[in-house]
Design a protein around this motif. Structure first.
Motif, PDB file in Angstrom:
ATOM      1  N   TYR B   3       0.845  -1.186   0.000  1.00 18.18           N
ATOM      2  CA  TYR B   3       0.000   0.000   0.000  1.00 18.18           C
ATOM      3  C   TYR B   3       0.884   1.241   0.000  1.00 18.18           C
ATOM      4  O   TYR B   3       1.716   1.398   0.899  1.00 18.18           O
ATOM      5  N   LEU B   4       0.697   2.102  -0.979  1.00 21.06           N
ATOM      6  CA  LEU B   4       1.363   3.400  -0.967  1.00 21.06           C
ATOM      7  C   LEU B   4       0.360   4.389  -0.386  1.00 21.06           C
ATOM      8  O   LEU B   4      -0.695   4.627  -0.983  1.00 21.06           O
ATOM      9  N   VAL B   5       0.676   4.929   0.765  1.00 20.18           N
ATOM     10  CA  VAL B   5      -0.294   5.770   1.463  1.00 20.18           C
ATOM     11  C   VAL B   5       0.188   7.216   1.524  1.00 20.18           C
ATOM     12  O   VAL B   5       1.240   7.505   2.103  1.00 20.18           O
ATOM     13  N   GLY B   6      -0.572   8.108   0.942  1.00 21.58           N
ATOM     14  CA  GLY B   6      -0.245   9.530   1.008  1.00 21.58           C
ATOM     15  C   GLY B   6      -0.559  10.083   2.386  1.00 21.58           C
ATOM     16  O   GLY B   6      -1.587   9.746   2.970  1.00 21.58           O
ATOM     17  N   LEU B   7       0.337  10.912   2.914  1.00 21.30           N
ATOM     18  CA  LEU B   7       0.143  11.482   4.251  1.00 21.30           C
ATOM     19  C   LEU B   7      -0.370  12.917   4.210  1.00 21.30           C
ATOM     20  O   LEU B   7      -0.650  13.503   5.250  1.00 21.30           O
ATOM     21  N   GLY B   8      -0.456  13.477   3.010  1.00 21.04           N
ATOM     22  CA  GLY B   8      -0.848  14.873   2.920  1.00 21.04           C
ATOM     23  C   GLY B   8       0.324  15.782   3.238  1.00 21.04           C
ATOM     24  O   GLY B   8       1.481  15.348   3.244  1.00 21.04           O
ATOM     25  N   LEU B   9       0.023  17.033   3.541  1.00 15.00           N
ATOM     26  CA  LEU B   9       1.059  18.051   3.526  1.00 15.00           C
ATOM     27  C   LEU B   9       1.581  18.512   4.876  1.00 15.00           C
ATOM     28  O   LEU B   9       2.667  19.058   4.967  1.00 15.00           O
ATOM     29  N   TYR B  34      12.717  11.463   2.487  1.00 15.94           N
ATOM     30  CA  TYR B  34      13.810  12.228   1.893  1.00 15.94           C
ATOM     31  C   TYR B  34      13.383  13.054   0.694  1.00 15.94           C
ATOM     32  O   TYR B  34      14.084  13.959   0.284  1.00 15.94           O
ATOM     33  N   THR B  35      12.217  12.760   0.064  1.00 11.54           N
ATOM     34  CA  THR B  35      11.806  13.656  -1.026  1.00 11.54           C
ATOM     35  C   THR B  35      10.973  14.816  -0.481  1.00 11.54           C
ATOM     36  O   THR B  35      10.887  15.857  -1.094  1.00 11.54           O
ATOM     37  N   SER B  36      10.343  14.604   0.674  1.00  8.74           N
ATOM     38  CA  SER B  36       9.661  15.707   1.342  1.00  8.74           C
ATOM     39  C   SER B  36       9.538  15.366   2.815  1.00  8.74           C
ATOM     40  O   SER B  36       9.896  14.277   3.234  1.00  8.74           O
ATOM     41  N   ILE B  37       9.072  16.294   3.612  1.00  5.62           N
ATOM     42  CA  ILE B  37       8.860  16.006   5.030  1.00  5.62           C
ATOM     43  C   ILE B  37       7.511  16.549   5.474  1.00  5.62           C
ATOM     44  O   ILE B  37       6.984  17.486   4.889  1.00  5.62           O
ATOM     45  N   LEU B  38       6.969  15.934   6.497  1.00  5.95           N
ATOM     46  CA  LEU B  38       5.810  16.511   7.178  1.00  5.95           C
ATOM     47  C   LEU B  38       6.323  17.596   8.112  1.00  5.95           C
ATOM     48  O   LEU B  38       7.521  17.673   8.389  1.00  5.95           O
ATOM     49  N   VAL B  77       2.012  -4.449   3.536  1.00  4.83           N
ATOM     50  CA  VAL B  77       3.076  -3.517   3.871  1.00  4.83           C
ATOM     51  C   VAL B  77       2.590  -2.109   3.520  1.00  4.83           C
ATOM     52  O   VAL B  77       2.099  -1.883   2.415  1.00  4.83           O
ATOM     53  N   ALA B  78       2.717  -1.201   4.459  1.00  2.60           N
ATOM     54  CA  ALA B  78       2.316   0.187   4.203  1.00  2.60           C
ATOM     55  C   ALA B  78       3.559   1.044   4.008  1.00  2.60           C
ATOM     56  O   ALA B  78       4.467   1.032   4.842  1.00  2.60           O
ATOM     57  N   PHE B  79       3.597   1.754   2.906  1.00  5.24           N
ATOM     58  CA  PHE B  79       4.715   2.632   2.598  1.00  5.24           C
ATOM     59  C   PHE B  79       4.147   4.060   2.586  1.00  5.24           C
ATOM     60  O   PHE B  79       3.395   4.434   1.676  1.00  5.24           O
ATOM     61  N   LEU B  80       4.486   4.821   3.624  1.00  2.00           N
ATOM     62  CA  LEU B  80       3.910   6.156   3.786  1.00  2.00           C
ATOM     63  C   LEU B  80       4.737   7.208   3.050  1.00  2.00           C
ATOM     64  O   LEU B  80       5.964   7.227   3.165  1.00  2.00           O
ATOM     65  N   VAL B  81       4.058   8.042   2.332  1.00  2.00           N
ATOM     66  CA  VAL B  81       4.729   9.066   1.538  1.00  2.00           C
ATOM     67  C   VAL B  81       4.120  10.427   1.853  1.00  2.00           C
ATOM     68  O   VAL B  81       2.897  10.574   1.824  1.00  2.00           O
ATOM     69  N   VAL B  82       4.944  11.396   2.152  1.00  2.00           N
ATOM     70  CA  VAL B  82       4.447  12.749   2.401  1.00  2.00           C
ATOM     71  C   VAL B  82       3.829  13.293   1.108  1.00  2.00           C
ATOM     72  O   VAL B  82       4.388  13.112   0.025  1.00  2.00           O
ATOM     73  N   GLY B  83       2.660  13.914   1.216  1.00  2.00           N
ATOM     74  CA  GLY B  83       1.945  14.386   0.035  1.00  2.00           C
ATOM     75  C   GLY B  83       1.181  13.231  -0.588  1.00  2.00           C
ATOM     76  O   GLY B  83       0.599  12.420   0.125  1.00  2.00           O
ATOM     77  N   ASP B  84       1.221  13.155  -1.919  1.00  9.24           N
ATOM     78  CA  ASP B  84       0.581  12.066  -2.646  1.00  9.24           C
ATOM     79  C   ASP B  84       1.640  11.041  -3.049  1.00  9.24           C
ATOM     80  O   ASP B  84       2.772  11.413  -3.359  1.00  9.24           O
TER      81      ASP B  84
END
Lengths: 287, 287
Positions: B3-9, B34-38, B77-84
């Motif tokens: 699962y690729l899960v967006g965390l928003g901004l 590393y590409t963005s941060i919360l 497996v959840a892979f959390l990504v900042v933004g989308d």
């Protein structure tokens, strides 16, 4: 406080936790339901949030926003918007009106089709301006999208085409007679969009794109039944069966592509041989 | 399932309800950082979700993705990504690798800066391609953004400039000696970005933009302390104090503007008189 709350793209669970809290505490809740729709209806949302939600149609938002903003300097009003709150001009207008009335405004962002389309596998960095496609009629075939696509393609960029939805529309006759009878909703499909695009290219003859140009049809982006079909515009004219129910969008590829995009999108190709052949000839390594 | 899960901004409550459920049920949870941060750190997220989260740095995602994907055909497996999840190329790569291993993938969209920037008041339809700005050094001043902005401006479009973040970087010396000692994180500010833009314009002299071109500085988009400052590039060179802490982004205006945009953005202007004067001369009514 006026809260503009994005609902995301698909169903009632796409709201953010932050948005959920706003809906819970607000004195009144409105749902904007004419620039886009969720894949679930108002009743599902009301059950989910355990409260009644007022559907705000175009007339209410554009001509009667004072009802929405009534007393919002003192109580919290939640205005729910499918996608992200700022994807449509209308909401900018509502914020301006709130400012005039001294109502503070806060927004809760969410996924928009403009970023969600990244799931199709094309890099968001390489998209140009977004265009809209409306249903053609015998006498009305607005083609301003054509020049916009031409501009995007002149600098190698992809174009996201947002497709018309007709919600709460009146027939000419009912409109003329002032009868509040509405037509059933209509949602444009990728097939119709591809056909209309080819029709305008044939009429204008500018060579901006053609039947062999590569594109991606997208259906229900962000939902459990999300579906992408990649192919030539000619192939996409017949892809509605595979794509299934609304909402649909279309992306016309620009020549500025990356090998990763080829590999990723190929998985969705109607015909992988055609995809590879045209990619190699017209897209690969172009800048 | 991966699962690729967006965390928003912004903070831990920007996750969607759908994403929250995924994190709750997953066997393992990774955070791409590393590409963005919360605007909140890992510890806050772990407390919020009540479970441990493994930070995945660039090395792990790009060179050791098999660890992330281990057994993901059988467990979630959840892979959390900042933004989308699809705003950075890296994740496209991870999906391709999952496909090779026969791991099914699903993504949970969320707000991205590419749509969230709509909160600045410019219409998302009129944005061209997005560019990135990296920290200049004495010997490295990459200016490919300049030609991209030139292309966007040639067709009247706005440009979103994403600003460099340096996380877990090693000094040349530590890198050479193989010491895993990392520099403190650095986040580019709007002021630095505006200065670097003007420096490159001065060097190239292409007249793509100048000190009097209008732009918007954005800070902490989507957060409670979200802040926009509008002005000329010259004015934005000195706006960091008003904008406050990271993350920052910048939007350079294209000439294709709408009166609503003028009114909306004017509210954020460093100097409303300057804003009105330049808008009228260089932007209003242009197409």
């Amino acid at each position: 406080m006026l809260y503009l709350v994005g609902l995301g793209l698909s169903d009632e669970t796409d709201i953010t936790v932050k948005g959920l809290e706003v809906v819970k505490k607000a004195s009144r809740v409105y749902l904007e339901a004419y620039t886009s729709i969720l894949l679930v209806d108002q009743a599902v949302l009301e059950t989910y949030h355990g409260r009644s939600i007022t559907v705000a149609d175009r007339e209410m938002v554009e001509s009667n926003s004072d009802e929405i903003l009534h007393d919002a300097a003192n109580v919290d009003v939640a205005f729910l918007v499918v996608g992200d709150p700022f994807s449509a001009t209308t909401h900018t207008d509502l914020v301006l009106r709130a400012r005039e009335l001294g109502v503070p405004v806060r927004s809760v962002p969410n996924a928009s089709i403009m970023s969600g389309i990244g799931a199709a596998g094309l890099q968001l960095y390489n998209f140009g301006q977004t265009v809209s496609m409306v249903f053609f009629t015998d006498s009305w075939r607005p083609a301003s999208f054509y020049d916009r696509i031409k501009e995007n393609r002149s600098i190698g960029l992809h174009t996201l085409v947002l497709l018309d939805i007709k919600v709460k529309e009146q027939s000419m006759e009912n409109l003329a007679r002032g009868r509040r009878i509405y037509e059933p909703p209509r949602y444009m499909s990728v097939g119709t969009c591809a056909q209309q695009m080819l029709e305008i290219e044939e009429q204008k003859g500018g060579g901006v794109y053609g039947p062999d140009s590569l594109a991606i049809g997208a259906a229900r982006v962000g939902g459990k039944t999300e579906k992408f079909v990649a192919g030539t515009l000619r192939e996409l004219c017949d892809a509605d069966g595979e794509l299934g129910p609304p909402l649909h969008s279309l992306v016309l590829l620009g020549r500025r592509t990356h090998e990763l995009e080829h590999d990723y999108v190929r998985e969705f190709a109607v015909d992988k041989g055609t995809w590879d052949r045209i990619w190699k000839a017209d897209y690969q390594g172009k800048q």
